[in-house]
Design a protein around this motif. Sequence first.
Motif, PDB file in Angstrom:
ATOM      1  N   UNK A  51      40.822  26.183  46.488  1.00 26.95           N
ATOM      2  CA  UNK A  51      40.006  27.281  45.953  1.00 26.95           C
ATOM      3  C   UNK A  51      40.611  28.639  46.316  1.00 26.95           C
ATOM      4  N   UNK A  52      41.049  28.753  47.571  1.00 22.45           N
ATOM      5  CA  UNK A  52      41.643  30.004  48.035  1.00 22.45           C
ATOM      6  C   UNK A  52      42.892  30.349  47.221  1.00 22.45           C
ATOM      7  N   UNK A  53      43.771  29.371  47.042  1.00 16.29           N
ATOM      8  CA  UNK A  53      45.018  29.621  46.302  1.00 16.29           C
ATOM      9  C   UNK A  53      44.747  29.873  44.823  1.00 16.29           C
ATOM     10  N   UNK A  54      43.740  29.199  44.264  1.00 19.42           N
ATOM     11  CA  UNK A  54      43.398  29.423  42.857  1.00 19.42           C
ATOM     12  C   UNK A  54      42.984  30.881  42.644  1.00 19.42           C
ATOM     13  N   UNK A  55      42.254  31.440  43.600  1.00 21.43           N
ATOM     14  CA  UNK A  55      41.822  32.833  43.477  1.00 21.43           C
ATOM     15  C   UNK A  55      43.019  33.777  43.434  1.00 21.43           C
ATOM     16  N   UNK A  56      43.973  33.584  44.339  1.00 21.32           N
ATOM     17  CA  UNK A  56      45.126  34.486  44.361  1.00 21.32           C
ATOM     18  C   UNK A  56      46.013  34.304  43.132  1.00 21.32           C
ATOM     19  N   UNK A  57      46.138  33.072  42.672  1.00 19.79           N
ATOM     20  CA  UNK A  57      46.986  32.809  41.504  1.00 19.79           C
ATOM     21  C   UNK A  57      46.352  33.334  40.219  1.00 19.79           C
ATOM     22  N   UNK A  58      45.039  33.140  40.070  1.00 19.02           N
ATOM     23  CA  UNK A  58      44.395  33.393  38.785  1.00 19.02           C
ATOM     24  C   UNK A  58      43.598  34.696  38.716  1.00 19.02           C
TER      25      UNK A  58
END
Lengths: 240, 103
Positions: A51-58
């Motif tokens: 979830x954390x990485x999805x936020x930064x990527x998207x």
Amino acid sequence: MADQTALEDADIGGKANRAVVRDALGVGVAVGLSGFAFGVTSAGSGLTLLQTCALSLLVFTGASQFALVGALAAGGSPFTAAAGAFFLGVRNAFYGLRLSQLLALPRAVRPFAAQWVIDETAAVALAQPTRRAARLGFVVTGLSLYLLWNLTTLLGAVGAEAIGDTDAWGLDAAGPAVFLALLAPMLKTGTERAVAGLAVLLGLGLLPVLPAGVPVLLAALAAPAVLWADGRRRGQGDAR
Amino acid sequence: MNVWIAIGVTVLGCYAVKLAGLLVPEGALERPVVKRLAALLPVALLAALTAQQTFADGQTPVLDARAAGLAAAALALVLRAPFLLVVAAAVLVTAGVRAMGAG
């Protein structure tokens, strides 16, 4: 005056390009590294690594990301939390308004360039005297920041447990310092300083009474308010 | 699941506003007052964000170690320090003040 700067810039060519790249990398690296603080904060708020990485990527607009995980950690509903993040993200539309004119991007490129329209890329691109330099500044800032922000988000989320209390490391001061460094060169005239001052008063004054994210949007009203007051003053001076 | 809903809505919303800004027709921005406004809006937003992230804890106004960190960053800016040094000054001073037990 802008034209003269443009001519001088054309004269020194390569030297000017290197200066743009250096400035852009300075911003990209410094802000990109603060993705670490986001990764730590997000993991500390209970979001999973994915979830954390999805936020930064998207999402890729720091203030909105911090606002979202903060609201979720505080127990906000998914929609209120998203609304706060969205309100903070609305400012990127204003940057886009200026950038589309400045960069003159082909229509087909715009959907891809859009993801990089954030405070930092706008600040670097808008500070350049020519379109070429602005495009270079936008791409170098966008690319370096996107790569580093996502890499350090991952590291921060993984390392959150190892580092312990992130506030003790002063990492929560990185965000405001970044915003201040972006703001400082814009404060050239009394008008800009008046806008900044009024925005601070609105942003802090409305904070306790309105939902997260809304005070910043209302603080943006400082711009039209000061512009209107300026116009009135000038209107009275004119013998129309 | 709730978290993924929040993430999905945020992703779509934030991307939509970024793209919308880029897609507004150029003719709409020719008026001087619109140009002036577009130049001043980032000033207002950045100023408000700086203030909130320094002087607020959630929705409560506070004065803590971050204020000292921001003052250090401001000093570094006045001395024309490079960007990384400005941010480093803020982080180090904030951590230092907290280590001394204040804020």
